[in-house]
Design a protein around this motif. Structure first.
Motif, PDB file in Angstrom:
ATOM      1  N   ALA A  40       0.862  -1.178   0.000  1.00 23.16           N
ATOM      2  CA  ALA A  40       0.000   0.000   0.000  1.00 23.16           C
ATOM      3  C   ALA A  40       0.899   1.229   0.000  1.00 23.16           C
ATOM      4  N   VAL A  41       0.654   2.143  -0.916  1.00 29.89           N
ATOM      5  CA  VAL A  41       1.447   3.365  -1.006  1.00 29.89           C
ATOM      6  C   VAL A  41       0.570   4.543  -0.605  1.00 29.89           C
ATOM      7  N   LYS A  42       1.008   5.258   0.401  1.00 31.16           N
ATOM      8  CA  LYS A  42       0.270   6.413   0.898  1.00 31.16           C
ATOM      9  C   LYS A  42       0.969   7.681   0.430  1.00 31.16           C
ATOM     10  N   VAL A  43       0.251   8.510  -0.319  1.00 35.97           N
ATOM     11  CA  VAL A  43       0.822   9.729  -0.894  1.00 35.97           C
ATOM     12  C   VAL A  43       0.192  10.936  -0.197  1.00 35.97           C
ATOM     13  N   ILE A  44       1.009  11.799   0.327  1.00 40.02           N
ATOM     14  CA  ILE A  44       0.513  12.964   1.057  1.00 40.02           C
ATOM     15  C   ILE A  44      -0.191  13.929   0.120  1.00 40.02           C
TER      16      ILE A  44
END
Length: 550
Positions: A40-44
Protein backbone atom coordinates in the motif's frame (compact mmCIF):
# COMPACT_ATOMS: atom_id res chain seq x y z
CA UNK A 1 -11.36 11.83 -13.82
CA UNK A 2 -8.04 10.16 -14.57
CA UNK A 3 -5.64 9.85 -11.63
CA UNK A 4 -2.13 10.68 -12.90
CA UNK A 5 -0.55 8.37 -10.32
CA UNK A 6 -2.25 5.24 -11.71
CA UNK A 7 0.33 3.35 -13.75
CA UNK A 8 3.21 5.44 -12.45
CA UNK A 9 6.21 3.85 -10.74
CA UNK A 10 7.57 5.31 -7.50
CA UNK A 11 10.92 3.72 -6.70
CA UNK A 12 10.21 -0.04 -6.81
CA UNK A 13 6.45 0.37 -6.58
CA UNK A 14 4.10 0.34 -9.56
CA UNK A 15 0.89 2.16 -8.63
CA UNK A 16 -2.09 0.08 -9.84
CA UNK A 17 -5.26 1.52 -8.33
CA UNK A 18 -6.69 3.87 -5.71
CA UNK A 19 -7.80 2.30 -2.44
CA UNK A 20 -9.11 5.43 -0.71
CA UNK A 21 -8.66 9.11 0.03
CA UNK A 22 -8.51 10.89 3.37
CA UNK A 23 -8.18 14.47 4.48
CA UNK A 24 -4.38 14.44 4.34
CA UNK A 25 -3.41 11.61 2.00
CA UNK A 26 -4.47 9.08 -0.62
CA UNK A 27 -3.72 5.36 -0.40
CA UNK A 28 -3.01 3.24 -3.46
CA UNK A 29 -2.64 -0.46 -4.12
CA UNK A 30 0.78 -0.97 -5.69
CA UNK A 31 3.11 -3.79 -6.67
CA UNK A 32 6.70 -4.11 -5.50
CA UNK A 33 8.36 -5.13 -8.75
CA UNK A 34 11.64 -6.10 -7.04
CA UNK A 35 10.23 -8.29 -4.25
CA UNK A 36 7.12 -9.37 -6.17
CA UNK A 37 4.56 -8.52 -3.51
CA UNK A 38 1.62 -6.15 -3.04
CA UNK A 39 2.07 -3.00 -0.99
CA UNK A 40 0.00 0.00 0.00
CA UNK A 41 1.45 3.37 -1.01
CA UNK A 42 0.27 6.41 0.90
CA UNK A 43 0.82 9.73 -0.89
CA UNK A 44 0.51 12.96 1.06
CA UNK A 45 -2.10 15.40 -0.19
CA UNK A 46 -1.08 18.07 -2.69
CA UNK A 47 -1.89 20.88 -0.22
CA UNK A 48 0.95 19.79 2.07
CA UNK A 49 3.63 19.07 -0.53
CA UNK A 50 4.96 22.61 -0.72
CA UNK A 51 5.60 22.96 3.01
CA UNK A 52 9.31 22.22 3.66
CA UNK A 53 8.80 21.97 7.41
CA UNK A 54 6.03 19.44 6.99
CA UNK A 55 8.09 17.43 4.49
CA UNK A 56 10.99 17.20 6.95
CA UNK A 57 8.68 16.17 9.80
CA UNK A 58 6.89 13.67 7.59
CA UNK A 59 10.12 11.88 6.67
CA UNK A 60 11.35 11.96 10.28
CA UNK A 61 8.12 10.41 11.52
CA UNK A 62 8.34 7.79 8.78
CA UNK A 63 11.80 6.81 10.03
CA UNK A 64 10.49 6.50 13.58
CA UNK A 65 7.54 4.34 12.54
CA UNK A 66 9.70 2.13 10.32
CA UNK A 67 11.67 1.21 13.43
CA UNK A 68 8.55 -0.30 15.03
CA UNK A 69 8.59 -4.09 14.62
CA UNK A 70 5.53 -5.68 16.14
CA UNK A 71 3.00 -8.26 14.95
CA UNK A 72 0.11 -5.86 15.58
CA UNK A 73 1.62 -2.82 13.85
CA UNK A 74 1.36 -2.21 10.13
CA UNK A 75 4.88 -2.30 8.76
CA UNK A 76 6.36 0.64 6.84
CA UNK A 77 8.76 -0.59 4.17
CA UNK A 78 9.91 2.65 2.56
CA UNK A 79 9.43 6.40 2.63
CA UNK A 80 10.48 8.50 -0.30
CA UNK A 81 10.24 11.74 -2.19
CA UNK A 82 10.03 11.90 -5.96
CA UNK A 83 9.54 15.15 -7.81
CA UNK A 84 6.92 16.84 -5.65
CA UNK A 85 5.54 13.63 -4.13
CA UNK A 86 6.02 12.44 -0.55
CA UNK A 87 4.91 8.87 0.07
CA UNK A 88 5.05 5.79 2.30
CA UNK A 89 5.21 2.21 1.04
CA UNK A 90 3.52 -0.01 3.60
CA UNK A 91 2.39 -3.55 4.21
CA UNK A 92 -0.84 -4.28 2.32
CA UNK A 93 -3.63 -5.83 4.41
CA UNK A 94 -6.38 -7.62 2.51
CA UNK A 95 -9.40 -7.58 4.81
CA UNK A 96 -11.68 -5.21 6.72
CA UNK A 97 -11.15 -2.45 9.21
CA UNK A 98 -12.83 -2.53 12.61
CA UNK A 99 -15.03 0.41 11.68
CA UNK A 100 -16.61 -1.60 8.87
CA UNK A 101 -17.18 -4.56 11.20
CA UNK A 102 -18.85 -2.36 13.82
CA UNK A 103 -21.16 -0.87 11.17
CA UNK A 104 -22.22 -4.36 10.03
CA UNK A 105 -22.84 -5.50 13.61
CA UNK A 106 -24.79 -2.34 14.44
CA UNK A 107 -26.90 -2.59 11.27
CA UNK A 108 -27.90 -6.10 12.34
CA UNK A 109 -28.97 -4.77 15.75
CA UNK A 110 -26.20 -6.64 17.57
CA UNK A 111 -23.06 -6.03 19.57
CA UNK A 112 -19.74 -7.82 19.32
CA UNK A 113 -19.25 -10.87 21.56
CA UNK A 114 -17.12 -10.05 24.56
CA UNK A 115 -14.37 -12.40 23.36
CA UNK A 116 -14.04 -10.40 20.14
CA UNK A 117 -13.99 -7.09 22.02
CA UNK A 118 -11.13 -8.34 24.17
CA UNK A 119 -9.29 -9.82 21.17
CA UNK A 120 -9.37 -6.50 19.31
CA UNK A 121 -8.54 -4.59 22.49
CA UNK A 122 -5.52 -6.74 23.33
CA UNK A 123 -4.06 -6.39 19.85
CA UNK A 124 -4.46 -2.60 19.78
CA UNK A 125 -3.15 -2.21 23.34
CA UNK A 126 -0.12 -4.37 22.61
CA UNK A 127 0.66 -2.30 19.50
CA UNK A 128 0.31 0.98 21.40
CA UNK A 129 2.43 -0.20 24.33
CA UNK A 130 5.21 -1.16 21.92
CA UNK A 131 5.04 2.19 20.10
CA UNK A 132 5.03 4.09 23.39
CA UNK A 133 8.10 2.19 24.58
CA UNK A 134 9.83 3.36 21.41
CA UNK A 135 8.78 6.96 22.01
CA UNK A 136 6.03 7.09 19.34
CA UNK A 137 2.48 8.31 20.05
CA UNK A 138 -0.11 7.38 17.43
CA UNK A 139 -2.56 10.29 17.96
CA UNK A 140 -5.24 8.87 15.64
CA UNK A 141 -6.41 5.62 17.25
CA UNK A 142 -9.86 4.76 15.91
CA UNK A 143 -11.70 1.69 14.49
CA UNK A 144 -10.93 2.65 10.89
CA UNK A 145 -7.21 2.32 11.68
CA UNK A 146 -7.52 -1.16 13.18
CA UNK A 147 -7.24 -3.61 10.29
CA UNK A 148 -8.27 -7.26 10.36
CA UNK A 149 -6.75 -9.41 7.64
CA UNK A 150 -8.54 -12.35 6.08
CA UNK A 151 -6.56 -14.76 8.23
CA UNK A 152 -7.64 -12.95 11.40
CA UNK A 153 -4.47 -10.97 12.10
CA UNK A 154 -5.16 -7.62 13.75
CA UNK A 155 -2.89 -4.66 13.02
CA UNK A 156 -2.89 -1.01 13.97
CA UNK A 157 -2.24 1.14 10.93
CA UNK A 158 -2.01 4.73 9.75
CA UNK A 159 0.72 6.19 11.91
CA UNK A 160 0.71 9.16 9.56
CA UNK A 161 -0.16 11.53 12.42
CA UNK A 162 2.24 9.92 14.87
CA UNK A 163 4.38 12.01 17.18
CA UNK A 164 8.00 11.10 17.92
CA UNK A 165 8.36 12.58 21.40
CA UNK A 166 12.05 13.26 20.79
CA UNK A 167 11.22 15.45 17.78
CA UNK A 168 8.13 17.40 18.79
CA UNK A 169 5.00 17.84 16.68
CA UNK A 170 3.26 20.01 14.16
CA UNK A 171 0.54 21.75 16.12
CA UNK A 172 -2.15 21.61 13.46
CA UNK A 173 -2.39 17.81 13.54
CA UNK A 174 -5.58 17.06 15.43
CA UNK A 175 -6.74 13.46 14.87
CA UNK A 176 -10.36 12.33 14.71
CA UNK A 177 -12.55 14.35 17.09
CA UNK A 178 -14.79 11.45 18.13
CA UNK A 179 -11.81 9.53 19.56
CA UNK A 180 -9.51 12.41 20.58
CA UNK A 181 -8.38 12.81 24.20
CA UNK A 182 -9.12 16.13 25.96
CA UNK A 183 -5.47 17.23 26.18
CA UNK A 184 -4.96 16.49 22.49
CA UNK A 185 -8.10 18.44 21.65
CA UNK A 186 -6.57 21.48 23.37
CA UNK A 187 -3.22 21.21 21.62
CA UNK A 188 -1.98 18.38 19.43
CA UNK A 189 1.57 18.61 20.73
CA UNK A 190 0.26 17.99 24.27
CA UNK A 191 -0.53 14.36 23.38
CA UNK A 192 0.98 11.75 25.73
CA UNK A 193 0.87 7.94 25.60
CA UNK A 194 -2.27 7.98 27.75
CA UNK A 195 -3.93 10.07 25.02
CA UNK A 196 -3.78 6.99 22.80
CA UNK A 197 -5.21 4.87 25.63
CA UNK A 198 -8.09 7.34 25.97
CA UNK A 199 -8.82 6.79 22.27
CA UNK A 200 -8.62 3.03 22.84
CA UNK A 201 -11.09 3.51 25.69
CA UNK A 202 -13.52 5.25 23.33
CA UNK A 203 -13.19 2.34 20.89
CA UNK A 204 -13.89 -0.27 23.58
CA UNK A 205 -16.78 1.83 24.91
CA UNK A 206 -18.24 1.83 21.41
CA UNK A 207 -17.78 -1.93 20.98
CA UNK A 208 -19.52 -2.67 24.29
CA UNK A 209 -22.36 -0.14 24.11
CA UNK A 210 -22.92 0.30 20.38
CA UNK A 211 -22.17 4.03 20.40
CA UNK A 212 -19.36 6.49 21.12
CA UNK A 213 -19.59 8.60 24.31
CA UNK A 214 -19.62 11.94 22.47
CA UNK A 215 -20.90 12.66 18.99
CA UNK A 216 -21.95 15.68 16.98
CA UNK A 217 -21.85 16.85 13.39
CA UNK A 218 -19.37 19.54 14.44
CA UNK A 219 -15.84 18.32 15.35
CA UNK A 220 -15.36 21.41 17.51
CA UNK A 221 -18.49 20.57 19.48
CA UNK A 222 -17.30 16.99 20.02
CA UNK A 223 -13.92 18.28 21.22
CA UNK A 224 -15.65 20.54 23.75
CA UNK A 225 -17.68 17.59 25.02
CA UNK A 226 -14.50 15.57 25.53
CA UNK A 227 -13.08 18.50 27.48
CA UNK A 228 -16.06 19.34 29.65
CA UNK A 229 -18.68 16.57 29.90
CA UNK A 230 -18.60 13.24 31.71
CA UNK A 231 -19.25 10.30 29.36
CA UNK A 232 -22.70 8.66 29.59
CA UNK A 233 -22.61 5.67 31.91
CA UNK A 234 -22.05 2.54 29.80
CA UNK A 235 -24.63 0.51 31.74
CA UNK A 236 -27.32 2.98 30.74
CA UNK A 237 -26.59 1.96 27.14
CA UNK A 238 -25.90 -1.74 27.76
CA UNK A 239 -27.53 -3.01 30.98
CA UNK A 240 -25.80 -6.38 30.56
CA UNK A 241 -22.46 -4.81 31.50
CA UNK A 242 -21.25 -5.33 35.04
CA UNK A 243 -20.55 -2.42 37.37
CA UNK A 244 -16.89 -3.44 37.29
CA UNK A 245 -16.78 -3.18 33.49
CA UNK A 246 -18.38 0.28 33.65
CA UNK A 247 -15.81 1.40 36.22
CA UNK A 248 -12.95 0.26 33.97
CA UNK A 249 -14.31 2.14 30.96
CA UNK A 250 -14.92 5.33 32.92
CA UNK A 251 -11.41 5.24 34.37
CA UNK A 252 -10.00 4.91 30.85
CA UNK A 253 -11.99 8.02 29.87
CA UNK A 254 -10.80 10.20 32.74
CA UNK A 255 -10.16 13.81 31.76
CA UNK A 256 -6.72 13.84 33.41
CA UNK A 257 -4.16 11.48 31.80
CA UNK A 258 -2.74 10.72 35.26
CA UNK A 259 -6.09 9.23 36.33
CA UNK A 260 -6.23 6.79 33.40
CA UNK A 261 -4.57 3.43 32.99
CA UNK A 262 -0.92 4.10 32.23
CA UNK A 263 -0.30 0.95 30.17
CA UNK A 264 -2.59 -0.53 27.53
CA UNK A 265 -2.10 -4.13 28.67
CA UNK A 266 -3.18 -3.16 32.20
CA UNK A 267 -6.32 -1.48 30.84
CA UNK A 268 -7.45 -4.43 28.71
CA UNK A 269 -6.59 -6.97 31.42
CA UNK A 270 -8.80 -5.07 33.87
CA UNK A 271 -11.62 -4.95 31.34
CA UNK A 272 -11.31 -8.65 30.57
CA UNK A 273 -11.47 -9.52 34.28
CA UNK A 274 -14.51 -7.27 34.72
CA UNK A 275 -16.36 -8.80 31.76
CA UNK A 276 -15.72 -12.31 33.08
CA UNK A 277 -17.21 -11.56 36.48
CA UNK A 278 -20.75 -12.33 35.31
CA UNK A 279 -21.18 -16.00 34.33
CA UNK A 280 -22.46 -16.49 30.81
CA UNK A 281 -21.73 -12.96 29.61
CA UNK A 282 -18.28 -13.43 28.17
CA UNK A 283 -19.99 -13.66 24.81
CA UNK A 284 -23.23 -12.81 23.09
CA UNK A 285 -23.73 -16.55 22.90
CA UNK A 286 -25.36 -17.92 26.02
CA UNK A 287 -25.85 -21.53 26.97
CA UNK A 288 -29.46 -22.78 26.74
CA UNK A 289 -31.40 -22.19 29.95
CA UNK A 290 -32.08 -25.46 31.81
CA UNK A 291 -35.69 -26.42 32.34
CA UNK A 292 -36.77 -25.50 35.87
CA UNK A 293 -38.64 -27.74 38.30
CA UNK A 294 -41.80 -26.28 39.78
CA UNK A 295 -41.66 -24.67 43.23
CA UNK A 296 -44.09 -27.32 44.51
CA UNK A 297 -41.73 -30.14 43.58
CA UNK A 298 -38.77 -28.32 45.02
CA UNK A 299 -40.62 -27.61 48.24
CA UNK A 300 -41.79 -31.19 48.69
CA UNK A 301 -38.40 -32.71 47.94
CA UNK A 302 -39.82 -34.86 45.15
CA UNK A 303 -37.79 -33.12 42.41
CA UNK A 304 -34.60 -34.98 43.18
CA UNK A 305 -36.40 -38.33 43.13
CA UNK A 306 -38.04 -37.59 39.78
CA UNK A 307 -34.70 -36.48 38.30
CA UNK A 308 -33.11 -39.75 39.40
CA UNK A 309 -35.98 -41.74 37.90
CA UNK A 310 -35.63 -39.86 34.58
CA UNK A 311 -31.91 -40.60 34.40
CA UNK A 312 -32.53 -44.29 35.15
CA UNK A 313 -35.18 -44.40 32.43
CA UNK A 314 -32.77 -42.89 29.89
CA UNK A 315 -30.03 -45.36 30.76
CA UNK A 316 -32.47 -48.29 30.57
CA UNK A 317 -33.75 -47.18 27.17
CA UNK A 318 -30.26 -46.74 25.78
CA UNK A 319 -29.21 -50.16 27.02
CA UNK A 320 -32.21 -51.71 25.27
CA UNK A 321 -31.31 -49.80 22.04
CA UNK A 322 -34.86 -48.56 21.56
CA UNK A 323 -35.71 -45.07 20.33
CA UNK A 324 -36.66 -42.72 23.13
CA UNK A 325 -39.92 -40.80 23.01
CA UNK A 326 -39.57 -37.41 21.31
CA UNK A 327 -39.87 -35.49 24.54
CA UNK A 328 -36.97 -37.30 26.24
CA UNK A 329 -34.37 -37.80 23.48
CA UNK A 330 -30.89 -37.30 24.96
CA UNK A 331 -28.57 -34.90 23.20
CA UNK A 332 -25.60 -37.29 23.44
CA UNK A 333 -25.30 -41.07 23.24
CA UNK A 334 -24.64 -43.67 25.89
CA UNK A 335 -21.01 -43.82 27.00
CA UNK A 336 -20.17 -47.07 25.27
CA UNK A 337 -21.63 -45.89 21.96
CA UNK A 338 -19.47 -42.78 21.48
CA UNK A 339 -15.89 -41.82 22.18
CA UNK A 340 -14.29 -38.38 22.24
CA UNK A 341 -12.96 -37.13 18.93
CA UNK A 342 -9.28 -37.82 18.44
CA UNK A 343 -7.89 -35.80 15.51
CA UNK A 344 -6.16 -37.79 12.81
CA UNK A 345 -2.36 -37.88 12.62
CA UNK A 346 -0.66 -35.87 9.92
CA UNK A 347 0.93 -37.98 7.20
CA UNK A 348 4.48 -36.89 7.89
CA UNK A 349 4.22 -37.08 11.67
CA UNK A 350 2.40 -40.36 12.45
CA UNK A 351 2.87 -39.92 16.19
CA UNK A 352 0.96 -36.62 16.20
CA UNK A 353 -2.79 -36.45 16.02
CA UNK A 354 -3.55 -33.55 13.72
CA UNK A 355 -2.18 -30.79 11.56
CA UNK A 356 -4.16 -27.61 10.97
CA UNK A 357 -3.16 -24.87 8.56
CA UNK A 358 -4.32 -21.29 9.06
CA UNK A 359 -5.42 -19.27 6.02
CA UNK A 360 -2.75 -17.70 3.88
CA UNK A 361 -1.34 -14.31 4.73
CA UNK A 362 -3.29 -11.22 3.71
CA UNK A 363 -0.91 -10.13 1.00
CA UNK A 364 -1.20 -13.12 -1.28
CA UNK A 365 -3.96 -15.49 -0.30
CA UNK A 366 -3.79 -18.89 -1.92
CA UNK A 367 -5.60 -22.13 -1.17
CA UNK A 368 -4.17 -24.28 1.58
CA UNK A 369 -2.74 -27.46 0.08
CA UNK A 370 -3.94 -30.58 1.93
CA UNK A 371 -1.36 -33.06 3.08
CA UNK A 372 -1.09 -36.54 1.59
CA UNK A 373 -0.26 -39.74 3.38
CA UNK A 374 2.88 -40.20 1.34
CA UNK A 375 4.21 -36.68 1.62
CA UNK A 376 7.31 -35.96 3.62
CA UNK A 377 7.11 -32.19 3.62
CA UNK A 378 4.71 -29.87 5.36
CA UNK A 379 2.72 -27.82 2.81
CA UNK A 380 3.65 -24.16 2.65
CA UNK A 381 1.73 -21.06 1.69
CA UNK A 382 2.67 -18.44 -0.86
CA UNK A 383 5.02 -15.56 0.10
CA UNK A 384 3.54 -12.88 2.30
CA UNK A 385 4.08 -9.21 2.83
CA UNK A 386 5.88 -9.63 6.10
CA UNK A 387 7.09 -12.41 8.38
CA UNK A 388 4.38 -11.53 10.88
CA UNK A 389 1.72 -12.40 8.35
CA UNK A 390 3.01 -15.90 7.61
CA UNK A 391 0.64 -18.86 7.98
CA UNK A 392 0.85 -20.76 11.23
CA UNK A 393 1.24 -24.52 11.31
CA UNK A 394 0.16 -26.01 14.61
CA UNK A 395 0.18 -29.62 15.73
CA UNK A 396 -1.78 -31.15 18.54
CA UNK A 397 -0.36 -33.34 21.33
CA UNK A 398 0.48 -37.02 21.04
CA UNK A 399 -2.53 -39.34 20.86
CA UNK A 400 -4.09 -40.78 23.96
CA UNK A 401 -6.64 -43.49 24.61
CA UNK A 402 -10.12 -42.34 23.64
CA UNK A 403 -12.16 -41.21 26.62
CA UNK A 404 -15.96 -41.72 26.61
CA UNK A 405 -18.08 -38.59 26.62
CA UNK A 406 -20.35 -38.23 29.64
CA UNK A 407 -24.09 -38.34 29.16
CA UNK A 408 -25.59 -34.86 29.59
CA UNK A 409 -29.05 -33.54 30.37
CA UNK A 410 -32.08 -34.24 28.24
CA UNK A 411 -32.86 -31.94 25.33
CA UNK A 412 -35.81 -32.54 23.02
CA UNK A 413 -34.92 -32.83 19.32
CA UNK A 414 -36.02 -30.29 16.75
CA UNK A 415 -37.33 -30.82 13.26
CA UNK A 416 -37.17 -27.19 12.20
CA UNK A 417 -34.21 -24.77 12.15
CA UNK A 418 -33.68 -22.53 15.17
CA UNK A 419 -32.02 -19.13 15.59
CA UNK A 420 -33.29 -17.89 12.22
CA UNK A 421 -32.10 -14.37 13.09
CA UNK A 422 -28.57 -15.58 13.86
CA UNK A 423 -25.64 -16.59 11.68
CA UNK A 424 -26.61 -18.54 8.56
CA UNK A 425 -24.38 -21.39 7.44
CA UNK A 426 -24.45 -23.56 4.36
CA UNK A 427 -23.08 -27.07 4.92
CA UNK A 428 -21.71 -28.66 1.74
CA UNK A 429 -20.36 -32.20 1.70
CA UNK A 430 -19.64 -35.40 -0.20
CA UNK A 431 -18.11 -38.72 0.84
CA UNK A 432 -14.59 -37.27 1.10
CA UNK A 433 -15.03 -33.73 2.45
CA UNK A 434 -17.21 -31.40 4.52
CA UNK A 435 -17.38 -27.58 4.36
CA UNK A 436 -19.13 -25.08 6.63
CA UNK A 437 -19.63 -21.70 4.94
CA UNK A 438 -20.98 -18.69 6.84
CA UNK A 439 -23.18 -16.83 4.38
CA UNK A 440 -24.74 -14.18 6.60
CA UNK A 441 -24.39 -12.51 9.99
CA UNK A 442 -21.42 -11.26 11.98
CA UNK A 443 -18.52 -13.31 13.34
CA UNK A 444 -19.15 -15.61 16.28
CA UNK A 445 -17.83 -18.58 18.19
CA UNK A 446 -17.46 -22.03 16.62
CA UNK A 447 -16.50 -24.10 19.69
CA UNK A 448 -20.08 -24.68 20.99
CA UNK A 449 -21.10 -26.27 17.66
CA UNK A 450 -20.98 -30.06 17.28
CA UNK A 451 -22.07 -32.60 14.66
CA UNK A 452 -23.34 -36.13 15.29
CA UNK A 453 -24.09 -38.96 12.90
CA UNK A 454 -27.40 -40.67 13.70
CA UNK A 455 -28.03 -44.36 13.16
CA UNK A 456 -31.28 -45.86 11.84
CA UNK A 457 -32.88 -45.68 15.28
CA UNK A 458 -31.92 -42.05 15.86
CA UNK A 459 -28.94 -42.59 18.15
CA UNK A 460 -25.67 -40.63 17.73
CA UNK A 461 -22.72 -42.82 16.72
CA UNK A 462 -20.00 -40.41 15.50
CA UNK A 463 -19.25 -36.89 16.70
CA UNK A 464 -17.13 -33.94 15.65
CA UNK A 465 -16.78 -30.98 18.02
CA UNK A 466 -16.26 -27.38 16.95
CA UNK A 467 -13.47 -27.26 19.55
CA UNK A 468 -11.25 -28.98 16.99
CA UNK A 469 -11.62 -25.97 14.68
CA UNK A 470 -11.62 -23.43 17.51
CA UNK A 471 -8.29 -24.67 18.82
CA UNK A 472 -6.65 -22.63 16.07
CA UNK A 473 -9.28 -19.99 15.22
CA UNK A 474 -12.10 -19.35 17.66
CA UNK A 475 -14.63 -17.57 15.45
CA UNK A 476 -16.36 -17.86 12.11
CA UNK A 477 -16.35 -15.08 9.54
CA UNK A 478 -18.84 -14.18 6.84
CA UNK A 479 -17.92 -15.68 3.43
CA UNK A 480 -15.26 -17.94 4.99
CA UNK A 481 -15.27 -21.73 5.27
CA UNK A 482 -14.17 -24.26 7.85
CA UNK A 483 -13.43 -27.63 6.33
CA UNK A 484 -12.83 -31.33 7.00
CA UNK A 485 -11.21 -33.57 4.39
CA UNK A 486 -10.39 -37.26 4.54
CA UNK A 487 -6.74 -37.96 3.83
CA UNK A 488 -5.94 -39.55 0.45
CA UNK A 489 -9.65 -39.85 -0.38
CA UNK A 490 -9.42 -37.55 -3.40
CA UNK A 491 -12.43 -36.05 -5.18
CA UNK A 492 -12.71 -33.28 -2.57
CA UNK A 493 -15.78 -31.14 -3.10
CA UNK A 494 -13.94 -27.80 -2.57
CA UNK A 495 -17.05 -25.72 -3.36
CA UNK A 496 -16.68 -22.57 -5.38
CA UNK A 497 -18.53 -20.61 -2.69
CA UNK A 498 -15.49 -21.04 -0.42
CA UNK A 499 -12.96 -19.91 -3.01
CA UNK A 500 -9.61 -19.75 -1.23
CA UNK A 501 -11.17 -18.54 2.02
CA UNK A 502 -10.56 -21.32 4.55
CA UNK A 503 -10.41 -20.07 8.10
CA UNK A 504 -9.65 -23.47 9.66
CA UNK A 505 -8.93 -26.89 8.17
CA UNK A 506 -8.71 -30.43 9.51
CA UNK A 507 -7.58 -33.55 7.67
CA UNK A 508 -8.85 -36.84 9.07
CA UNK A 509 -7.84 -40.45 8.51
CA UNK A 510 -10.46 -42.69 6.96
CA UNK A 511 -11.19 -44.43 10.27
CA UNK A 512 -11.40 -41.26 12.35
CA UNK A 513 -14.43 -41.28 14.71
CA UNK A 514 -15.03 -37.62 13.88
CA UNK A 515 -16.30 -38.45 10.37
CA UNK A 516 -20.06 -37.95 10.65
CA UNK A 517 -21.30 -36.89 7.19
CA UNK A 518 -20.35 -39.73 4.82
CA UNK A 519 -22.62 -42.35 3.27
CA UNK A 520 -22.90 -45.31 5.60
CA UNK A 521 -25.26 -48.25 5.94
CA UNK A 522 -28.01 -47.70 8.51
CA UNK A 523 -27.28 -43.96 8.71
CA UNK A 524 -29.11 -41.33 6.66
CA UNK A 525 -28.85 -38.20 8.86
CA UNK A 526 -26.54 -36.19 11.05
CA UNK A 527 -27.58 -33.50 13.47
CA UNK A 528 -26.11 -30.14 14.46
CA UNK A 529 -25.86 -29.14 18.12
CA UNK A 530 -25.26 -25.81 19.79
CA UNK A 531 -24.01 -26.62 23.24
CA UNK A 532 -26.52 -29.22 24.45
CA UNK A 533 -29.28 -28.11 22.13
CA UNK A 534 -30.08 -29.73 18.81
CA UNK A 535 -30.59 -26.99 16.22
CA UNK A 536 -30.92 -28.90 12.94
CA UNK A 537 -30.93 -32.32 11.24
CA UNK A 538 -29.39 -32.83 7.83
CA UNK A 539 -29.91 -35.53 5.22
CA UNK A 540 -26.62 -37.10 4.22
CA UNK A 541 -27.81 -38.00 0.72
CA UNK A 542 -28.58 -34.39 -0.26
CA UNK A 543 -25.00 -33.12 0.19
CA UNK A 544 -26.26 -29.75 1.38
CA UNK A 545 -27.92 -28.38 4.51
CA UNK A 546 -28.84 -24.95 5.87
CA UNK A 547 -28.13 -24.24 9.53
CA UNK A 548 -28.54 -21.19 11.78
CA UNK A 549 -26.41 -20.62 14.88
CA UNK A 550 -26.63 -17.88 17.54
Amino acid sequence: MHDPLIGRQLANFRVDRLIGRGGMASVYYAWDIKLNRPVAVKVIDTRLRGNPAYAARFLQEARSIAALRHENILQVFYAGEEDDLLYFAMEYIDGQDLGQILKEVSAAGNRLPYEEVIRYGKAAASALDHAHQKGVIHRDVKPANVLISRDGRIVLGDFGLALDVSQGSLGEVFGTATYTAPEQARRSSAAVPQSDLYSLGVMLYEMLTGTVPFDDSSPASVAIQHLTLPPPRPRNLNPDLSQAAEDVLLKALSKDPADRYQIGAEFVAALEEALLQIPGTTSETKAPTPRKLSPLLLASGIGGVLMLCAILAVITALAARKPLPTETLSSTPQKENLVALQPSPSPDEPLLTSTTFMPAAPTGISPTVPPTASSTETPTASPTASPAASPTVSQSPAPTTSVPIDVVGEVPPTSTPKYLTGRRFLLLYNDTSFYMLQTDGYGGLIAPAAFERLDGEGYPVNRFDGDAWAEYYKTTLKNWCSRLEILDAGDYLQPGQCGDNYISSRWLKADDPGIFWTTQENSSQFRVLWGREEVARCEIATGECEVYLP
